[in-house]
Every structure is written in structure tokens, then in C-alpha cells.
Design a protein around this motif. Structure first.
Motif, PDB file in Angstrom:
ATOM      1  N   VAL A  39       0.844  -1.196   0.000  1.00  0.00           N
ATOM      2  CA  VAL A  39       0.000   0.000   0.000  1.00  0.00           C
ATOM      3  C   VAL A  39       0.880   1.249   0.000  1.00  0.00           C
ATOM      4  O   VAL A  39       0.636   2.208  -0.739  1.00  0.00           O
ATOM      5  CB  VAL A  39      -0.939   0.002   1.219  1.00  0.00           C
ATOM      6  N   THR A  40       1.920   1.222   0.821  1.00  0.00           N
ATOM      7  CA  THR A  40       2.821   2.372   0.919  1.00  0.00           C
ATOM      8  C   THR A  40       3.462   2.705  -0.422  1.00  0.00           C
ATOM      9  O   THR A  40       3.596   3.870  -0.792  1.00  0.00           O
ATOM     10  CB  THR A  40       3.923   2.088   1.951  1.00  0.00           C
ATOM     11  N   HIS A  41       3.854   1.685  -1.168  1.00  0.00           N
ATOM     12  CA  HIS A  41       4.627   1.887  -2.390  1.00  0.00           C
ATOM     13  C   HIS A  41       3.814   1.741  -3.670  1.00  0.00           C
ATOM     14  O   HIS A  41       4.391   1.755  -4.758  1.00  0.00           O
ATOM     15  CB  HIS A  41       5.801   0.899  -2.429  1.00  0.00           C
ATOM     16  N   ARG A  42       2.501   1.611  -3.567  1.00  0.00           N
ATOM     17  CA  ARG A  42       1.711   1.294  -4.749  1.00  0.00           C
ATOM     18  C   ARG A  42       1.846   2.343  -5.859  1.00  0.00           C
ATOM     19  O   ARG A  42       2.015   1.997  -7.034  1.00  0.00           O
ATOM     20  CB  ARG A  42       0.237   1.132  -4.394  1.00  0.00           C
ATOM     21  N   SER A  43       1.786   3.634  -5.520  1.00  0.00           N
ATOM     22  CA  SER A  43       1.894   4.655  -6.565  1.00  0.00           C
ATOM     23  C   SER A  43       3.284   4.646  -7.189  1.00  0.00           C
ATOM     24  O   SER A  43       3.436   4.878  -8.401  1.00  0.00           O
ATOM     25  CB  SER A  43       1.562   6.041  -6.011  1.00  0.00           C
ATOM     26  N   LEU A  44       4.298   4.374  -6.388  1.00  0.00           N
ATOM     27  CA  LEU A  44       5.658   4.230  -6.924  1.00  0.00           C
ATOM     28  C   LEU A  44       5.718   3.080  -7.914  1.00  0.00           C
ATOM     29  O   LEU A  44       6.286   3.214  -9.016  1.00  0.00           O
ATOM     30  CB  LEU A  44       6.650   3.995  -5.789  1.00  0.00           C
ATOM     31  N   LEU A  45       5.149   1.936  -7.560  1.00  0.00           N
ATOM     32  CA  LEU A  45       5.181   0.758  -8.425  1.00  0.00           C
ATOM     33  C   LEU A  45       4.450   1.028  -9.737  1.00  0.00           C
ATOM     34  O   LEU A  45       4.913   0.633 -10.812  1.00  0.00           O
ATOM     35  CB  LEU A  45       4.564  -0.441  -7.707  1.00  0.00           C
ATOM     36  N   PHE A  46       3.316   1.701  -9.655  1.00  0.00           N
ATOM     37  CA  PHE A  46       2.587   2.043 -10.878  1.00  0.00           C
ATOM     38  C   PHE A  46       3.423   2.976 -11.750  1.00  0.00           C
ATOM     39  O   PHE A  46       3.483   2.816 -12.981  1.00  0.00           O
ATOM     40  CB  PHE A  46       1.248   2.696 -10.551  1.00  0.00           C
ATOM     41  N   THR A  47       4.080   3.956 -11.128  1.00  0.00           N
ATOM     42  CA  THR A  47       4.885   4.905 -11.889  1.00  0.00           C
ATOM     43  C   THR A  47       6.035   4.205 -12.596  1.00  0.00           C
ATOM     44  O   THR A  47       6.320   4.479 -13.769  1.00  0.00           O
ATOM     45  CB  THR A  47       5.425   6.011 -10.969  1.00  0.00           C
ATOM     46  N   VAL A  48       6.709   3.288 -11.898  1.00  0.00           N
ATOM     47  CA  VAL A  48       7.798   2.524 -12.515  1.00  0.00           C
ATOM     48  C   VAL A  48       7.276   1.750 -13.722  1.00  0.00           C
ATOM     49  O   VAL A  48       7.846   1.802 -14.822  1.00  0.00           O
ATOM     50  CB  VAL A  48       8.441   1.556 -11.505  1.00  0.00           C
ATOM     51  N   ALA A  49       6.181   1.025 -13.528  1.00  0.00           N
ATOM     52  CA  ALA A  49       5.622   0.207 -14.611  1.00  0.00           C
ATOM     53  C   ALA A  49       5.166   1.076 -15.776  1.00  0.00           C
ATOM     54  O   ALA A  49       5.391   0.745 -16.949  1.00  0.00           O
ATOM     55  CB  ALA A  49       4.460  -0.631 -14.081  1.00  0.00           C
ATOM     56  N   TYR A  50       4.529   2.194 -15.481  1.00  0.00           N
ATOM     57  CA  TYR A  50       4.028   3.075 -16.539  1.00  0.00           C
ATOM     58  C   TYR A  50       5.176   3.666 -17.353  1.00  0.00           C
ATOM     59  O   TYR A  50       5.118   3.738 -18.577  1.00  0.00           O
ATOM     60  CB  TYR A  50       3.173   4.180 -15.931  1.00  0.00           C
ATOM     61  N   GLU A  51       6.246   4.085 -16.669  1.00  0.00           N
ATOM     62  CA  GLU A  51       7.373   4.668 -17.403  1.00  0.00           C
ATOM     63  C   GLU A  51       8.080   3.619 -18.259  1.00  0.00           C
ATOM     64  O   GLU A  51       8.636   3.941 -19.305  1.00  0.00           O
ATOM     65  CB  GLU A  51       8.360   5.318 -16.428  1.00  0.00           C
ATOM     66  N   MET A  52       8.042   2.377 -17.829  1.00  0.00           N
ATOM     67  CA  MET A  52       8.656   1.320 -18.626  1.00  0.00           C
ATOM     68  C   MET A  52       7.788   0.906 -19.808  1.00  0.00           C
ATOM     69  O   MET A  52       8.300   0.494 -20.846  1.00  0.00           O
ATOM     70  CB  MET A  52       8.945   0.100 -17.752  1.00  0.00           C
ATOM     71  N   ALA A  56      -0.974   2.745 -19.309  1.00  0.00           N
ATOM     72  CA  ALA A  56      -1.524   2.661 -17.958  1.00  0.00           C
ATOM     73  C   ALA A  56      -2.215   1.325 -17.728  1.00  0.00           C
ATOM     74  O   ALA A  56      -2.131   0.744 -16.645  1.00  0.00           O
ATOM     75  CB  ALA A  56      -2.499   3.809 -17.722  1.00  0.00           C
ATOM     76  N   ALA A  57      -2.910   0.817 -18.749  1.00  0.00           N
ATOM     77  CA  ALA A  57      -3.614  -0.459 -18.606  1.00  0.00           C
ATOM     78  C   ALA A  57      -2.622  -1.589 -18.319  1.00  0.00           C
ATOM     79  O   ALA A  57      -2.840  -2.417 -17.430  1.00  0.00           O
ATOM     80  CB  ALA A  57      -4.416  -0.762 -19.863  1.00  0.00           C
ATOM     81  N   ASP A  58      -1.529  -1.626 -19.070  1.00  0.00           N
ATOM     82  CA  ASP A  58      -0.525  -2.668 -18.839  1.00  0.00           C
ATOM     83  C   ASP A  58       0.191  -2.455 -17.515  1.00  0.00           C
ATOM     84  O   ASP A  58       0.554  -3.420 -16.840  1.00  0.00           O
ATOM     85  CB  ASP A  58       0.473  -2.686 -19.997  1.00  0.00           C
ATOM     86  N   ALA A  59       0.402  -1.199 -17.135  1.00  0.00           N
ATOM     87  CA  ALA A  59       1.038  -0.921 -15.851  1.00  0.00           C
ATOM     88  C   ALA A  59       0.173  -1.426 -14.699  1.00  0.00           C
ATOM     89  O   ALA A  59       0.676  -1.989 -13.721  1.00  0.00           O
ATOM     90  CB  ALA A  59       1.294   0.576 -15.707  1.00  0.00           C
ATOM     91  N   ARG A 101       7.732  -7.259 -24.230  1.00  0.00           N
ATOM     92  CA  ARG A 101       7.828  -8.144 -25.391  1.00  0.00           C
ATOM     93  C   ARG A 101       6.465  -8.288 -26.064  1.00  0.00           C
ATOM     94  O   ARG A 101       6.350  -8.308 -27.286  1.00  0.00           O
ATOM     95  CB  ARG A 101       8.379  -9.498 -24.958  1.00  0.00           C
ATOM     96  N   THR A 102       5.420  -8.385 -25.245  1.00  0.00           N
ATOM     97  CA  THR A 102       4.061  -8.467 -25.793  1.00  0.00           C
ATOM     98  C   THR A 102       3.688  -7.167 -26.501  1.00  0.00           C
ATOM     99  O   THR A 102       3.106  -7.178 -27.587  1.00  0.00           O
ATOM    100  CB  THR A 102       3.044  -8.747 -24.667  1.00  0.00           C
ATOM    101  N   LEU A 103       4.037  -6.034 -25.875  1.00  0.00           N
ATOM    102  CA  LEU A 103       3.731  -4.742 -26.477  1.00  0.00           C
ATOM    103  C   LEU A 103       4.462  -4.562 -27.803  1.00  0.00           C
ATOM    104  O   LEU A 103       3.920  -3.972 -28.744  1.00  0.00           O
ATOM    105  CB  LEU A 103       4.126  -3.611 -25.513  1.00  0.00           C
ATOM    106  N   ALA A 104       5.690  -5.065 -27.887  1.00  0.00           N
ATOM    107  CA  ALA A 104       6.455  -4.938 -29.131  1.00  0.00           C
ATOM    108  C   ALA A 104       5.730  -5.618 -30.277  1.00  0.00           C
ATOM    109  O   ALA A 104       5.680  -5.093 -31.401  1.00  0.00           O
ATOM    110  CB  ALA A 104       7.852  -5.530 -28.949  1.00  0.00           C
ATOM    111  N   ARG A 105       5.138  -6.779 -30.002  1.00  0.00           N
ATOM    112  CA  ARG A 105       4.391  -7.481 -31.051  1.00  0.00           C
ATOM    113  C   ARG A 105       3.143  -6.692 -31.437  1.00  0.00           C
ATOM    114  O   ARG A 105       2.779  -6.608 -32.612  1.00  0.00           O
ATOM    115  CB  ARG A 105       4.021  -8.890 -30.571  1.00  0.00           C
TER     116      ARG A 105
END
Length: 324
Positions: A39-52, A56-59, A101-105
Motif C-alpha cells: 500500500v505504501t509503495h503502490r503509486s511508486l510501483l505504478f509509476t515505474v511500470a508506466y514509465e517502462m 496505464a492499462a498494462d502498468a 515483449r508483448t507490447l512490441a508485437r
């Protein structure tokens, strides 16, 4: 990754990195209890995933998977994790690399230009200049030109300031190899990122001039606010009308945009905050039609990103929290 930090199933077997949950994204939220590190780090985790990922849906899917793996550890397993933040970021990084890898396809089959999925953010994001720049549509577009490993290393090192020793296990590489990847990624991004940082007040002022010129179809007003080498990139995904290739040059872009009042009579344009910067929201026929992000350099617009794919509009009615 050490044995005590490797996610395991209830039976004690390591969880495969290729599994994804198909349940609702809301399942990614931890049970009640603000002390839970997830819970503490959830927004951080979303931000990391989104930037990668730029999606947003995949993040959200990646964060959900991280929650399931965290929950599967059980109380005893979670108690053994020395640094939950590092551990959770590591899970998210591995899952995001798999998803890339999925997104690349998908992108190979995408119709027209592909742009990141825009997010409605609060003006507060702009207070963290580095975070705002890293999540900007312009920067996410640059990150699309990196390899998956380069993108992961750049995001974790340059945006979240993680040591090479903490990044290495997520990529199954040595710290020395990660350092080399980081060097390549920095050089690549430096050659392609916008050349100047712009004061948000200046960007807002330029955007207001641009809005007035587009709304009225003022050709000269557009020529005055656009740089001679401006580039317009539109993403319709084959689902909305959009130029299949970038439109280049002040004359061409201004001529194209000056027809807006005729092409979309009655459409409403408003300023909003998208990905940490002032942007435009266009509503046509009562529906959210287009999100427009711009890059401003030396008082003129050098890049225009118009996101029109309706599948990418889902998160523009509610603010998203981003953090480092």
C-alpha cells in the motif's frame, strides 16, 4: 535474487515470471491496513511500470501481478524481505520487461503512429521537475526508442536513483553490465530529448496562445506560435481519424490545424494537466475526443502529440497519482 527474496507459491515453488492475472485491477490493492508495504509503495510501483511501458492499462496489470506475488509470500515470507521497496520494484521490473515483449508485437501491427497512453495528473506533479519530465509524453516517446533492458535501466537509475547493485538482479545481469547499459541509454536519450527545460508558466502561456489560434482557425496566429520545424504526431490506432505519418514543418502543421473549426464545429477545448504538464483536452459531440500534449522551446511549440485512440482515453476522467 537471494532465496529469501524470491517470490514463491503457497507450495514453496518459485513463481514463473510469465504468469498474469485476469482478475480486476482493483484486486491489486492490498487488504485494509496502511502499514502494508505494498500500500505504501503502490503509486511508486505504478509509476515505474508506466514509465517502462507507456501504457496505464498494462502498468495496472503489472502492479496487480506484483500484489499477487507479494500476497503469495504469506506473513512469514514477507517478514523475511529486508527491503520491501526494492523487492517490489524488482518484481514490477521483471513483469514489465515480460510485458514489453508483448507490447512490441502489438506495435508491429499497430495502425499509424503509436503514442503513450496519457494520464490526467494534478499540477502537483510538476513540482518534482525530474518526475514531471520523466513521465511527459515527449520523454515516454523517446524511451520507446530504447531496448527493453535500456529502458528499464534508464528508468530505475535516472528517474528513481536506484544503485546499479539493486538494478542488476532484476535484469539477471552484473552491476558492471548494468552500468554499461545505463551509459548507452543516457547517450541515446540525451540525443533525442527536448533540448531545453521550460518554465511551466511559460508553457501555459504558449499553450493558451495555441488554443486561441486553433479554436478560431487563425492561420497567422498558428504560424506565430509554432516553430518552423514543428512536428505533429497523431495516434488514432486505426479507430479514429489521424495522420498516419508525422506532419512536419510550420506551414504544413499550421495549415492542417487552421481547419479545425470547420472539421469539428462545436467542439470544446480546455486546458488540463496531462502527464505532469499543461495540455489540451478536446471534446467533440459530448465525448472526450483528443488529448494534446506539446513541447515548448524558446517560446514556440516544437512538438505536438495528439492522442485520439479511444482505447487510450480511459484514464483521463480521474487523476492518477504518480510518485518516486
Amino acid at each position: 535474487m537471494t532465496a529469501s527474496m524470491r517470490p514463491t507459491s503457497p507450495g514453496g515453488e518459485p513463481l514463473g515470471d510469465g504468469a498474469y492475472s485476469t482478475s480486476s485491477p482493483d484486486a491489486a490493492r492490498a487488504p485494509p491496513g496502511s502499514e502494508d508495504p505494498f500500500v505504501t509503495h503502490r503509486s511508486l510501483l505504478f509509476t515505474v511500470a508506466y514509465e517502462m511501458l507507456g501504457s496505464a492499462a498494462d502498468a495496472e496489470d503489472v502492479v496487480q501481478e506484483a500484489w499477487l506475488r507479494w500476497a503469495d509470500l504469506g506473513d512469514a515470507g514477507r517478514a523475511e524481505v529486508r527491503d520491501p521497496r526494492v523487492y517490489l520494484v524488482r518484481i514490477v521490473t521483471r513483469q514489465a520487461l515480460n510485458r514489453l515483449r508483448t507490447l512490441a508485437r502489438r506495435k508491429e501491427e499497430y495502425v499509424g503512429e503509436w503514442l503513450p497512453e496519457p494520464l490526467l495528473t494534478s499540477p502537483d506533479v510538476a513540482k518534482d521537475v525530474e518526475l514531471a519530465e520523466s513521465v511527459s509524453i515527449a520523454m515516454l516517446t523517446v524511451l520507446e526508442t530504447l531496448t527493453p533492458a535500456e529502458r528499464a535501466v534508464f528508468v530505475l537509475r535516472e528517474v528513481f536513483d536506484m544503485p546499479y547493485e539493486e538494478i542488476a538482479p532484476a535484469l539477471d545481469k552484473t552491476p558492471a553490465a548494468v552500468r554499461q547499459i545505463a551509459h548507452r541509454a543516457r547517450e541515446h536519450v540525451a540525443a533525442r530529448r527536448p533540448r531545453m527545460r521550460v518554465d511551466r508558466a511559460e508553457q501555459q502561456a504558449v499553450l493558451e496562445r495555441f488554443l486561441a489560434a486553433v479554436s478560431s482557425g487563425d492561420l497567422q496566429g498558428l504560424l506565430d506560435v509554432l516553430a518552423p520545424d514543428v512536428v505533429l504526431v497523431a495516434d488514432g490506432g486505426g479507430l479514429a481519424t489521424a495522420a498516419r505519418r508525422p506532419v512536419v514543418g510550420g506551414d504544413r502543421v499550421a495549415g492542417f490545424l487552421s481547419r479545425f473549426p470547420t472539421l469539428a464545429p462545436g467542439a470544446r477545448i480546455a486546458t488540463v494537466w496531462i502527464n505532469g504538464a499543461p495540455a489540451l483536452r478536446i471534446d467533440a459531440a459530448g465525448d472526450f475526443d483528443t488529448a494534446v500534449s506539446v513541447v515548448v522551446e524558446s517560446g514556440r511549440i516544437t512538438r505536438i502529440y495528439a492522442m485520439r485512440n479511444p482505447h487510450k482515453m480511459a484514464r483521463l476522467d480521474e487523476q492518477v497519482t504518480l510518485s518516486r
